[in-house]
Design an enzyme around this catalytic site. Structure first.
Site, PDB file in Angstrom:
ATOM      1  N   LYS A  16       0.817  -1.225   0.000  1.00  0.00           N
ATOM      2  CA  LYS A  16       0.000   0.000   0.000  1.00  0.00           C
ATOM      3  C   LYS A  16       0.844   1.265   0.000  1.00  0.00           C
ATOM      4  CE  LYS A  16      -2.367  -0.725   3.690  1.00  0.00           C
ATOM      5  NZ  LYS A  16      -2.236   0.075   4.836  1.00  0.00           N
ATOM      6  N   ARG A  91     -10.514   2.032   7.706  1.00  0.00           N
ATOM      7  CA  ARG A  91     -10.109   0.665   8.035  1.00  0.00           C
ATOM      8  C   ARG A  91     -11.314  -0.180   8.426  1.00  0.00           C
ATOM      9  NH1 ARG A  91      -4.483   1.231   8.258  1.00  0.00           N
ATOM     10  NH2 ARG A  91      -3.503  -0.378   9.485  1.00  0.00           N
ATOM     11  N   ARG A 128      10.641  -6.542   6.110  1.00  0.00           N
ATOM     12  CA  ARG A 128      10.421  -5.087   5.948  1.00  0.00           C
ATOM     13  C   ARG A 128      11.188  -4.305   7.017  1.00  0.00           C
ATOM     14  NH1 ARG A 128       4.364  -2.835   5.616  1.00  0.00           N
ATOM     15  NH2 ARG A 128       4.145  -3.483   7.777  1.00  0.00           N
ATOM     16  N   ARG A 159       9.641  -2.402  12.207  1.00  0.00           N
ATOM     17  CA  ARG A 159       8.604  -1.663  12.926  1.00  0.00           C
ATOM     18  C   ARG A 159       8.227  -2.410  14.195  1.00  0.00           C
ATOM     19  NH1 ARG A 159       3.901   0.034   8.655  1.00  0.00           N
ATOM     20  NH2 ARG A 159       2.614  -0.757  10.339  1.00  0.00           N
ATOM     21  N   ARG A 170      -3.074  -8.191  13.279  1.00  0.00           N
ATOM     22  CA  ARG A 170      -3.497  -7.233  12.252  1.00  0.00           C
ATOM     23  C   ARG A 170      -4.144  -7.948  11.062  1.00  0.00           C
ATOM     24  NH1 ARG A 170       2.042  -4.942  11.830  1.00  0.00           N
ATOM     25  NH2 ARG A 170       1.480  -3.505  10.185  1.00  0.00           N
TER      26      ARG A 170
HETATM   27  P1  AMP Z   1      -0.397   1.143   8.862  1.00  0.00           P
HETATM   28  O1  AMP Z   1       0.887   1.861   8.681  1.00  0.00           O
HETATM   29  O2  AMP Z   1      -1.491   1.654   7.961  1.00  0.00           O
HETATM   30  O3  AMP Z   1      -0.251  -0.363   8.827  1.00  0.00           O
HETATM   31  O4  AMP Z   1      -0.908   1.492  10.351  1.00  0.00           O
HETATM   32  C1  AMP Z   1      -0.151   1.136  11.488  1.00  0.00           C
HETATM   33  C2  AMP Z   1      -1.040   1.112  12.716  1.00  0.00           C
HETATM   34  O5  AMP Z   1      -1.611   2.423  12.921  1.00  0.00           O
HETATM   35  C3  AMP Z   1      -2.250   0.178  12.625  1.00  0.00           C
HETATM   36  O6  AMP Z   1      -1.935  -1.160  12.965  1.00  0.00           O
HETATM   37  C4  AMP Z   1      -3.189   0.835  13.627  1.00  0.00           C
HETATM   38  O7  AMP Z   1      -2.789   0.560  14.956  1.00  0.00           O
HETATM   39  C5  AMP Z   1      -2.953   2.318  13.388  1.00  0.00           C
HETATM   40  N1  AMP Z   1      -3.841   2.844  12.338  1.00  0.00           N
HETATM   41  C6  AMP Z   1      -3.499   3.353  11.116  1.00  0.00           C
HETATM   42  N2  AMP Z   1      -4.575   3.750  10.434  1.00  0.00           N
HETATM   43  C7  AMP Z   1      -5.640   3.504  11.231  1.00  0.00           C
HETATM   44  C8  AMP Z   1      -7.047   3.666  11.083  1.00  0.00           C
HETATM   45  N3  AMP Z   1      -7.594   4.168   9.972  1.00  0.00           N
HETATM   46  N4  AMP Z   1      -7.836   3.296  12.137  1.00  0.00           N
HETATM   47  C9  AMP Z   1      -7.329   2.799  13.261  1.00  0.00           C
HETATM   48  N5  AMP Z   1      -6.022   2.585  13.463  1.00  0.00           N
HETATM   49  C10 AMP Z   1      -5.172   2.922  12.458  1.00  0.00           C
END
Ligand code: AMP
Length: 227
Positions: A16, A91, A128, A159, A170
């Site tokens: 993404k 999400r 990653r 991360r 996740r």
């Molecule tokens: P990502 O980089 O998009 O994988 O996001 C990393 C983490 O940020 C996720 O596992 C959530 O804990 C939080 N997060 C990011 N976007 C959202 C969202 N739209 N709603 C809730 N939590 C989010």
């Protein structure tokens, strides 16, 4: 120029982030990643970061009310008026519906779901590494190597939510919470599903082709999806 408002969905490791950067550049609109905003808030030690950190490290979604405030503020900035590529938001169904009530019925031009099988995303995540300075992603030659040099001179590390436990959490959340959103977007005729396997260039071509078909009149008239 007619606006393009694109959502990009996909499980962690689907590519993404990489594809959103490319698509936003191509469209000339901002790339808005809620994950990046939250990670920056955690690094800065802000109130938002303090509230989000435990959810993130456990691989859980942060509460909707927290993320909705972040997105509402960001979308009001002038550079997001013409369009945007939203990465990692919405999400779940509630966030999708909140986005529509924030922006109106014609809020979204298309939602791209980058589809990659579970075994491939698990392999990708194990390798990653993210740079602490420039946030770009590197691929570790060996998944057992925890840190590596980034091209910018910074240090790329795993991360904190890429641990095995957080990753499986996740992936389960994607099925439980994001899948209903995907079905809703499909029922609104907004969803384009793209095969996310292969090289970043191959996936980018598929996304651009799919978006051309999905939003053909608006985008082609303004020449936005030029190669
Ligand atoms: P990502 O980089 O998009 O994988 O996001 C990393 C983490 O940020 C996720 O596992 C959530 O804990 C939080 N997060 C990011 N976007 C959202 C969202 N739209 N709603 C809730 N939590 C989010």
């Amino acid at each position: 120029m007619s606006r393009m408002r694109v959502l990009v969905l996909g499980r962690q490791g689907a590519g993404k982030g990489t594809q959103c950067v490319r698509l936003a550049r191509r469209l000339g609109v901002p790339h808005i990643s809620t994950g990046d905003v939250l990670r920056a808030a955690v690094r800065a030690g802000s109130e938002l970061g303090r509230q989000a950190t435990s959810f993130m490290e456990a691989g859980q979604l942060v509460p909707d009310e927290l993320i909705l405030g972040v997105v509402a503020d960001r979308l009001q900035e002038p550079d997001a008026r013409e369009g945007f590529v939203l990465d990692g938001f919405p999400r779940n169904l509630a966030q999708g519906q909140a986005l529509v009530s924030m922006l109106g019925d014609d809020a979204i031009d298309a939602a791209v779901d980058i589809d990659v099988p579970n075994d491939v995303v698990i392999r990708r995540i194990a390798s990653r590494r993210v740079c602490g300075d420039c946030a770009s992603i590197s691929v570790a030659p060996d998944p057992a190597v925890p840190a590596m040099a980034c091209a910018c001179g910074g240090r790329a590390v795993q991360r904190t939510d890429d641990t095995e436990f957080a990753v499986s959490r996740r992936l389960a959340i994607y099925e439980e919470q994001t899948r209903p959103l995907v079905h809703w977007l499909s029922s609104l005729d907004l969803l384009v599903t793209v095969d996310g396997t292969g090289s970043p260039d191959q996936v980018e071509t598929r996304i651009v082709d799919a978006l051309r078909l999905a939003v053909a009149p608006a985008a082609e008239a303004s020449g936005e999806l030029v190669s």
